[in-house]
Every structure is written in structure tokens, then in C-alpha cells.
Design an enzyme around this catalytic site. Structure first.
Site, short mmCIF file in Angstrom:
data_model
loop_
_atom_site.label_atom_id
_atom_site.label_comp_id
_atom_site.label_asym_id
_atom_site.label_seq_id
_atom_site.Cartn_x
_atom_site.Cartn_y
_atom_site.Cartn_z
N LEU A 107 37.89 -6.71 -31.46
CA LEU A 107 38.98 -5.74 -31.34
C LEU A 107 39.50 -5.46 -32.75
CD1 LEU A 107 41.25 -6.39 -28.22
CD2 LEU A 107 39.82 -4.41 -28.76
N HIS A 108 38.86 -4.50 -33.41
CA HIS A 108 39.13 -4.25 -34.82
C HIS A 108 40.57 -3.79 -35.07
CE1 HIS A 108 34.78 -4.37 -35.50
NE2 HIS A 108 34.64 -3.50 -34.52
#
Length: 313
Positions: A242-243
Site C-alpha cells: 500500500l504505497h
């Protein structure tokens, strides 16, 4: 606690969507002045549409959304439908947005807003290519001093590249813009692949979102269900990174992260390494330190924060 004024600059993207939701779920800490959209993961028309869909999902139709630059400064647009799907938000079945886009161009909004604020009081949160931010800085150099901090997702050092062997996607899409921003003199915090690849949505973490049994929780679970297929296949990892939510989480819980103040330069010339973030992690040059480059994350604390905040929406 003083609410932190932020502008989210974004190209949604499932992970962008979660970053926006986290910000909108945290009104005590974050004052979202506006959401500015840029071409990146998908073309501008879709990123501007997706941002409004996310605001409506969160029940925050009061947040103004602006469309910005539809192409990089000096090259053709590269998109990432192979990761995010043809809409950029494949996964959940979200209704068409009823919110209107603001008439003002995103770059003009950024310039006008920063000029109206006290020096050093607005944080810029770029989640995509840096075209809007660089254009604003080039057009109005006086606004750089108004920036409290730029907390961005982009680049890599140990993880190298995810769109080419040497470049992370956001920087690769518009290396010229990234070069302008990193040379601007504004305080910068970088969330590179090195840290975002340690924030993996494993099955238990995704089921915690789904178990919220709310439209937001279910939509987030569906987004990451879709999003993770690409990364699991590519990296053989236990889930998708989950950048972009790392940016919002850093604003809320900086103690979850650690890194080093280093020099970061952007490669803009080489065909082989275009868009590479040349990060002097080991301090082998005497180039001035211009960014806090994050390398570690407390992933359990990060997902606990995400789940708690998603439950508020």
C-alpha cells in the site's frame, strides 16, 4: 493539536484512494484544503473522476477537487492500467460521481492557496507524478517558501525500480518535474518503494478491512483484492504494497517510520536509467542533503491505524 493544512496531489489509483480516505477520516489532525489531480496511473479525466468518487464514498463532498496537468512536462504520458485496471479503480463497483470538478486549474489552485497562507504552513502530499507541483513552482517561485513540507510517494534505492529496472513509476512518468521539485529547496520527505514494499496487505489485514462491514471497508478490501494480483505475481509477496497511504500515515504517526536525511537527485538524461532516484544513502558524495528518505515502517502499527480510521467513515 494544530490541524495540519494539506493539499493532496494525486492520480487515483487504488492505493491513492486509501491514502485519501485515511486523510478524510482524520479531520482532527488534517485539514484537507483541496485535492488536485494529475495524469499518471490513468489519464487525467479518470484520475479527476476517481478522486470525486472517493470523496463521495467517504461522505466528504465538501472537499474541492481540481483537474491539473494532463501530460508530463517533457515527454509522452506513461500510464499503469496493467496494475490498476482500465478505470484506475478497478475492484469495487462505485457509482458515478455527482460532485462537480472545480473550474479552476489545479496548478492555479496550488499557487493561489499557498500565496494566501502564512509562510511554512501548508504540506503538499503528492501521490503521483510531480507535474502539478513542478509546474506551480516554475510558474510561481515565491510559493516554495510557503510550503511546510512535501511528503511524497516516489522513488526507490534498494528496491531500484518497478516500471523500469531502475525507476519507480511516479518519478519515471515525469522525471523533469521530479528534478524541479527535488531541487526546489522545500523540505521533502520521501516514501520510496524501499518502505512501501514493507507495508503489505496480507490476507488477514485485508479481511480486517472487510470485517468493518461498511461501504468504505468493503470497497477498500475490494480495491486491494484487485490491486494485489499484480504484485503477488511480480514479486511473489504475501500481498500488495500500500504505497500512497504511507504519505498520510506519516502525517498522522511519524513515529511509525524511520529514515535518513540524504541527497536525492533525479536522472533526466539517460535512456537506460531515466527517472532513477539517485539516493546517496551511504553518504558517499558531498552533495547537499535535500530529503528525508524513509527506509523502515512499523507495518503492524500502520495497518492498525488504517483499520481504525477506515472504521470512522
Amino acid at each position: 493539536m494544530t490541524r495540519r493544512k494539506i493539499i493532496i496531489d494525486t492520480d487515483p489509483g487504488q492505493d491513492d484512494a486509501v491514502a485519501i480516505l485515511l486523510a478524510l477520516a482524520s479531520p482532527e489532525e488534517l485539514d484537507v484544503l483541496g485535492i488536485t489531480c494529475v495524469a499518471g496511473n490513468v489519464p487525467l479525466a479518470l484520475t479527476a473522476k476517481n478522486a470525486r468518487m472517493i470523496c463521495e464514498l467517504a461522505g466528504h463532498t465538501d472537499v474541492p477537487v481540481f483537474a491539473g496537468c494532463d501530460r508530463p512536462l517533457g515527454r509522452d504520458l506513461v500510464t499503469a492500467e496493467h496494475v490498476h485496471g482500465k478505470t484506475g479503480l478497478d475492484g469495487p463497483d462505485l457509482p458515478e460521481p455527482k460532485m462537480s470538478l472545480q473550474d479552476q486549474h489545479a496548478v492555479d489552485f496550488i499557487i493561489e492557496t499557498l500565496r494566501q497562507q502564512t509562510t511554512g504552513t501548508v504540506t503538499l502530499c503528492p501521490l503521483g507524478p510531480l507535474t502539478n507541483i513542478a509546474t506551480a513552482f516554475e510558474r510561481a517561485p515565491d510559493i516554495v517558501d510557503k510550503v511546510q513540507e512535501i511528503v511524497l510517494m516516489g522513488g526507490a534505492y534498494f528496491e531500484v525500480g518497478n516500471i523500469t529496472p531502475t525507476a519507480e513509476f511516479n518519478i519515471y512518468v515525469d522525471p523533469q518535474a521530479a528534478d524541479i521539485v527535488f531541487k526546489s529547496g522545500a523540505p521533502i520527505v520521501v516514501m520510496p518503494l524501499d518502505v512501501t514494499h514493507k507495508a503489505l496487505v496480507t490476507t488477514p489485514r485485508n479481511e480486517a478491512f472487510r470485517a468493518l462491514s461498511t461501504p468504505v471497508g468493503i470497497a477498500v478490501a475490494q480495491m486491494t483484492d484487485f490491486f494485489e494480483r499484480f504484485d503477488k505475481q511480480k514479486y511473489g509477496s504475501a500481498g500488495a504494497p500500500l504505497h500512497d497511504p504511507c504519505v498520510t500515515a506519516y502525517l498522522l504517526r511519524p513515529e511509525l517510520f524511520s529514515g535518513r536525511q540524504i541527497n536525492v537527485e533525479i536522472e533526466t538524461q539517460s535512456e537506460l536509467t531515466l527517472g532513477m532516484t539517485v539516493a546517496d544513502w551511504w553518504g558517499v558524495t558531498d552533495r547537499p542533503k535535500n530529503a528525508l528518505f524513509i527506509g523502515e515502517i512499523d507495518a503492524d502499527g500502520f495497518f492498525a491505524l488504517l483499520t481504525e480510521r477506515m472504521a470512522r467513515l
